[in-house]
Design a protein around this motif. Sequence first.
Motif, PDB file in Angstrom:
ATOM      1  N   HIS A 231      41.053  39.626  45.914  1.00 40.90           N
ATOM      2  CA  HIS A 231      41.152  38.488  45.006  1.00 40.90           C
ATOM      3  C   HIS A 231      42.537  38.218  44.416  1.00 40.90           C
ATOM      4  O   HIS A 231      42.751  37.135  43.846  1.00 40.90           O
ATOM      5  CB  HIS A 231      40.177  38.679  43.837  1.00 40.90           C
ATOM      6  N   ALA A 232      43.468  39.142  44.517  1.00 40.63           N
ATOM      7  CA  ALA A 232      44.763  38.960  43.855  1.00 40.63           C
ATOM      8  C   ALA A 232      45.624  37.921  44.579  1.00 40.63           C
ATOM      9  O   ALA A 232      45.382  37.575  45.737  1.00 40.63           O
ATOM     10  CB  ALA A 232      45.512  40.293  43.788  1.00 40.63           C
ATOM     11  N   LYS A 233      46.638  37.442  43.871  1.00 36.01           N
ATOM     12  CA  LYS A 233      47.551  36.454  44.439  1.00 36.01           C
ATOM     13  C   LYS A 233      48.548  37.123  45.380  1.00 36.01           C
ATOM     14  O   LYS A 233      49.146  38.155  45.041  1.00 36.01           O
ATOM     15  CB  LYS A 233      48.291  35.730  43.316  1.00 36.01           C
ATOM     16  N   GLU A 236      52.245  39.020  44.660  1.00 34.78           N
ATOM     17  CA  GLU A 236      52.312  39.437  43.257  1.00 34.78           C
ATOM     18  C   GLU A 236      52.201  40.952  43.108  1.00 34.78           C
ATOM     19  O   GLU A 236      51.764  41.662  44.016  1.00 34.78           O
ATOM     20  CB  GLU A 236      51.203  38.751  42.462  1.00 34.78           C
ATOM     21  N   TYR A 238      50.775  44.119  40.493  1.00 34.91           N
ATOM     22  CA  TYR A 238      49.734  44.367  39.484  1.00 34.91           C
ATOM     23  C   TYR A 238      49.748  45.828  39.035  1.00 34.91           C
ATOM     24  O   TYR A 238      49.699  46.742  39.865  1.00 34.91           O
ATOM     25  CB  TYR A 238      48.352  44.046  40.058  1.00 34.91           C
ATOM     26  N   LYS A 287      46.895  41.469  33.575  1.00 37.42           N
ATOM     27  CA  LYS A 287      46.995  40.656  34.795  1.00 37.42           C
ATOM     28  C   LYS A 287      45.922  41.053  35.796  1.00 37.42           C
ATOM     29  O   LYS A 287      45.264  40.196  36.397  1.00 37.42           O
ATOM     30  CB  LYS A 287      48.392  40.826  35.394  1.00 37.42           C
ATOM     31  N   GLU A 291      42.903  38.346  36.812  1.00 40.93           N
ATOM     32  CA  GLU A 291      42.958  37.724  38.132  1.00 40.93           C
ATOM     33  C   GLU A 291      42.022  38.353  39.158  1.00 40.93           C
ATOM     34  O   GLU A 291      41.971  37.909  40.302  1.00 40.93           O
ATOM     35  CB  GLU A 291      44.402  37.732  38.636  1.00 40.93           C
ATOM     36  N   THR A 292      41.283  39.365  38.769  1.00 41.53           N
ATOM     37  CA  THR A 292      40.274  39.964  39.646  1.00 41.53           C
ATOM     38  C   THR A 292      39.006  40.189  38.828  1.00 41.53           C
ATOM     39  O   THR A 292      38.960  39.886  37.632  1.00 41.53           O
ATOM     40  CB  THR A 292      40.737  41.312  40.236  1.00 41.53           C
TER      41      THR A 292
END
Length: 315
Positions: A231-233, A236, A238, A287, A291-292
């Motif tokens: 699911h992360a961008k 990026e 983390y 983050k 984002e997840t």
Amino acid sequence: MIVLRALVTGASGFVGGYLTDRLTQLNYEVMGISRTEGLQNKSRAISYNCDILDQNKIEFAISEFKPDYIFHLAAPAYIPNSFKEPKHTYNVIFNGTFNVLEAVKNIGLNPKILYVSSADVYGRAGNRELISESDNFDPINPYAASKACAEILCKQFYETYGMQIIIARPFNHTGPGQADDFVCSNFARQIAKMSKSMSIDSKLLTGNVDVSRDFLDVRDVVNAYIELASHAKIGEVYNVSSGVPITVRNIINLLFQESGIKNYNIVVDQEKIRQREILRRTGNNEKLVAETQWKQTISINKTLSDLYNYWRENV
């Protein structure tokens, strides 16, 4: 039903073992590679037994398996050894990462790649209250510096070739099965041994007990890796952390509490004091959470209880 394929480097390591197990539970088809063994869905696969520095074999494994996801964990994990063998550390971490990325590029696949870096890249930034992904690199040992170099390499492959790379920076983690080179596991083993022997001399050898760290259970860590890959961008970075510091002294107290030993002595062993020790390191996990779908599910008390009981059965 579509079955997703995940390739894990460093699959025979502490975290790699938990990750391959968890992926298998989630019905991924899993290929694990390491120097010592190759695994396919937890069964030994001789053809995938390879060193991360052997680019031809890495390329063969990736081209044959055609993974949807690559979790790149392979690295020497014990930081003190990086001072003794800096060239080996750089070679495995940087060149090993290059081999994986170059193999993917040469084959023409486009899997999602999770590169597992380390919170050690922050170095002295750890003395701030809470470390965020925007904080600069400040590595102070060969392990951290080589991880930082590999991150830059990942960034370059993402920018130049459009590869789907995500970077995880895990903070400290522990759990049942961790080698006793590492602080929590070492204490748990010592205390379990005292408990089983009914030792009157409950003396625990330690390094600096007044440093604080951010600990997660290894089972929460591998769940974070899977969430990030899913699911992360892309491109990026983390933090993988609890966001809550705990001192080494408190970890020791919790382990003794678990053992039932009430009278004990903490003895600082000068040989266990690390060079240029960072006094505090806590990661901001906002983050990752935002984002997840990841969240911490295992408390530090539960982790230390499981770790202590693991050693009770294995000393």
